[in-house]
Design an enzyme around this catalytic site. Structure first.
Site, PDB file in Angstrom:
ATOM      1  N   VAL A  25       1.171  -1.389   0.261  1.00 54.30           N
ATOM      2  CA  VAL A  25      -0.133  -0.147   0.066  1.00 54.30           C
ATOM      3  C   VAL A  25       0.814   0.644  -0.031  1.00 54.30           C
ATOM      4  O   VAL A  25       0.614   2.435  -0.621  1.00 54.30           O
ATOM      5  CB  VAL A  25      -0.595  -0.151   0.880  1.00 54.30           C
ATOM      6  N   ARG A 163      -6.199  -3.202  -5.183  1.00 52.37           N
ATOM      7  CA  ARG A 163      -5.900  -4.392  -5.511  1.00 52.37           C
ATOM      8  C   ARG A 163      -4.915  -4.268  -6.394  1.00 52.37           C
ATOM      9  O   ARG A 163      -3.558  -4.209  -6.684  1.00 52.37           O
ATOM     10  CB  ARG A 163      -6.640  -4.932  -6.537  1.00 52.37           C
ATOM     11  N   GLU A 164      -3.929  -5.922  -5.541  1.00 56.07           N
ATOM     12  CA  GLU A 164      -2.415  -6.052  -5.883  1.00 56.07           C
ATOM     13  C   GLU A 164      -2.117  -6.095  -7.381  1.00 56.07           C
ATOM     14  O   GLU A 164      -3.189  -6.778  -7.853  1.00 56.07           O
ATOM     15  CB  GLU A 164      -1.965  -7.833  -5.182  1.00 56.07           C
ATOM     16  N   CYS A 269      -5.644  -9.858   2.200  1.00 54.42           N
ATOM     17  CA  CYS A 269      -6.387  -9.293   2.442  1.00 54.42           C
ATOM     18  C   CYS A 269      -8.096  -9.949   3.134  1.00 54.42           C
ATOM     19  O   CYS A 269      -7.843  -9.952   4.365  1.00 54.42           O
ATOM     20  CB  CYS A 269      -6.367  -8.214   0.919  1.00 54.42           C
ATOM     21  N   LYS A 330      -3.460 -15.080  -7.045  1.00 53.65           N
ATOM     22  CA  LYS A 330      -3.931 -14.874  -7.947  1.00 53.65           C
ATOM     23  C   LYS A 330      -2.637 -14.389  -9.530  1.00 53.65           C
ATOM     24  O   LYS A 330      -1.665 -14.219  -9.075  1.00 53.65           O
ATOM     25  CB  LYS A 330      -5.125 -13.533  -8.572  1.00 53.65           C
ATOM     26  N   ARG A 337       1.168 -15.609  -0.318  1.00 52.71           N
ATOM     27  CA  ARG A 337       0.161 -15.465   0.755  1.00 52.71           C
ATOM     28  C   ARG A 337      -0.633 -15.420   1.185  1.00 52.71           C
ATOM     29  O   ARG A 337      -1.470 -15.224   0.214  1.00 52.71           O
ATOM     30  CB  ARG A 337       0.289 -13.594   1.241  1.00 52.71           C
TER      31      ARG A 337
END
Ligand code: UDX
Length: 439
Positions: A25, A163-164, A269, A330, A337
């Site tokens: 972040v 979002r990553e 998250c 994803k 993680r």
């Protein structure tokens, strides 16, 4: 540097901003703020990470981030320092972006928040605004104010929804800006951080703002667990979950996004925030059965996928080589993680399978503890070769281009809907797609 406009003694124009924590972040947030004209100093205590970032190298895989780092570092508006005390000296706005991992009891571990607050308290300029972006339990903004013990400093909550893999775009164009502040003038200051965005603003009290973040992630998790349950039902009934998702998603009250089934939801998250929300609710003596059920469905999804693999191998999984495609939670991130792919791998290993896996972000020699027991392959072809069953667990686009015809045909279970089913079937592979008929 800039014409900081002061109103009520508070900054509203481009400002000196401190960002505490150079994580998933903190880095995109800092770089986007610097690009918007603010003068940003980031505190990061890990020397290797700091050095890499100061040289423009991103520790995380984020589209557009290195280009943005290069531009903002060159402009002199983005700097990295070792201590939070150094970063906040002279800053009008301080953004806390430290990690809040799951503690042993499921609650968010606030140690890093407490340490950061302890480090900055004595160094904050009078009138500074301390903004919490880290995902923190309800009441944390008040706790930060208490720990700071600086009545001349303001506190506010401004949860992020990045979002990553899309963090730069999301930081630049948020779909909404949520601000929790008891004082409207302080909310204005926090709003000035997003002055380039026309996103709707939700301005509220700090507790509601903190809860919005947890509710958003719990709702997304619930939607995913729902579609994963529907995928299981479609498997049992011979129905098609892709069509089902379209059929329900066209109802604007439901919406089409977050309805792609998979091996489960993971990442840094959703699982952490769902667990934390359960703890928050338990502490408040409130039951949240939909949140509990979302997690229970997710916890059982890996076993379901492993069982589907087993059903495709007549002699069972014990001793069988299973080719695994994808290990990250994803695609377009190197993050493993709470990866559902690893949960499936563990379920396969528990059934005696020999797992040979390929992921574009994992080198064959990688000795990370979460990869124990996995034979790492250097290519999709190497993972597939000689496997009794192949399972696709991450939606990397390259898995759509696997040359099935160059391997001895076996079975493939696609949990992400990325495999070119026609090509695999033409090469005489038995293809099963989660929630789709004909497998
Ligand atoms: C999430 C939230 O989207 C973001 O707003 C919040 O700030 C952080 O958590 P992220 O962790 O990057 O972001 O992952 P996201 O893209 O939301 O995906 C979460 C998980 O759900 C992944 O495991 C993903 O594969 C899975 N997913 C997502 C599906 O299985 N199907 C979908 O349709 C969407």
């Amino acid at each position: 540097m800039t014409e900081t406009a002061a109103r009520d003694g508070l900054p509203v124009g481009p400002s000196r901003i401190a960002v505490i924590g150079a994580g998933y972040v903190g880095v995109p947030t800092a770089a986007v703020l610097a690009d918007a004209g603010h003068d940003v100093v980031v505190a990061e205590r890990d020397a290797d990470r700091r050095t890499a970032l100061a040289a423009g190298r991103s520790p995380m895989m984020e589209e557009g981030l290195e280009e943005l780092l290069a531009r903002t570092l060159a402009s002199g508006r983005l700097r990295f320092v070792a201590t939070a005390a150094e970063a906040v000296a002279g800053a009008r706005i301080v953004v806390l972006c430290v990690a809040t991992p799951t503690g042993p009891d499921g609650r968010a571990d606030l140690s890093d928040v407490d340490v950061a607050v302890g480090e900055i308290a004595a160094h904050l300029a009078s009138g500074a605004v301390v903004v919490t972006k880290s995902t923190v339990p309800v009441g944390t903004t008040e706790r930060v104010a208490r720990l700071l013990a600086r009545p001349d400093v303001h506190v506010a909550s401004n949860p992020e929804f990045l979002r990553e893999g899309h963090a730069v775009a999301d930081a630049r164009h948020p779909d909404r800006v949520v601000i929790g502040a008891d004082d409207p003038a302080v909310a204005d200051v926090v709003a000035s951080l997003s002055r380039d965005s026309d996103a709707p603003q939700v301005i509220t009290d700090p507790r509601t703002a903190e809860l919005v973040k947890y509710a958003a992630n719990a709702y997304l998790a619930m939607k995913l667990s729902f579609i994963n349950s529907m995928a299981q039902l479609c498997d049992a009934l011979g129905a098609d979950v892709g069509v089902l998702a379209r059929g329900i998603g066209l109802d604007p009250r439901i919406g089409p996004s977050f309805l792609t089934p998979g091996p489960g939801w993971g990442g840094s998250c959703l699982p952490k925030d769902v667990r934390a929300l359960q703890s928050i609710a338990a502490d408040a003596h409130v039951t949240v059965p939909l949140v509990d059920a979302s997690r229970a469905v997710n916890d059982s999804q890996a076993d379901y996928v492993a069982e589907r693999c087993a059903s495709l191998v007549t002699s069972g999984l014990d001793g069988a080589v299973v080719g695994v495609l994808g290990l990250t939670f994803k695609a377009r991130t190197a993050d493993r993680r709470d990866s559902p792919a690893l949960a499936v791998v563990r379920a396969l290993l528990a059934r005696g399978a020999r797992v040979r896996a390929f992921d574009p972000t994992v080198a064959p020699g990688c000795a990370d503890a979460d990869l124990a027991g996995i034979d790492l392959a250097g290519s999709a072809d190497a993972a597939i070769e000689g496997a009794r069953v192949v399972v696709v667990l991450t939606e990397w686009p390259e898995f759509a281009r696997v040359a099935w015809g160059s391997h001895r045909p076996a079975a493939v279970l696609d949990t992400r809907g990325v495999v070119d089913v026609g090509a695999a079937a033409a090469a005489r592979w038995r293809v099963a797609v989660l929630g789709r008929p004909g497998s």
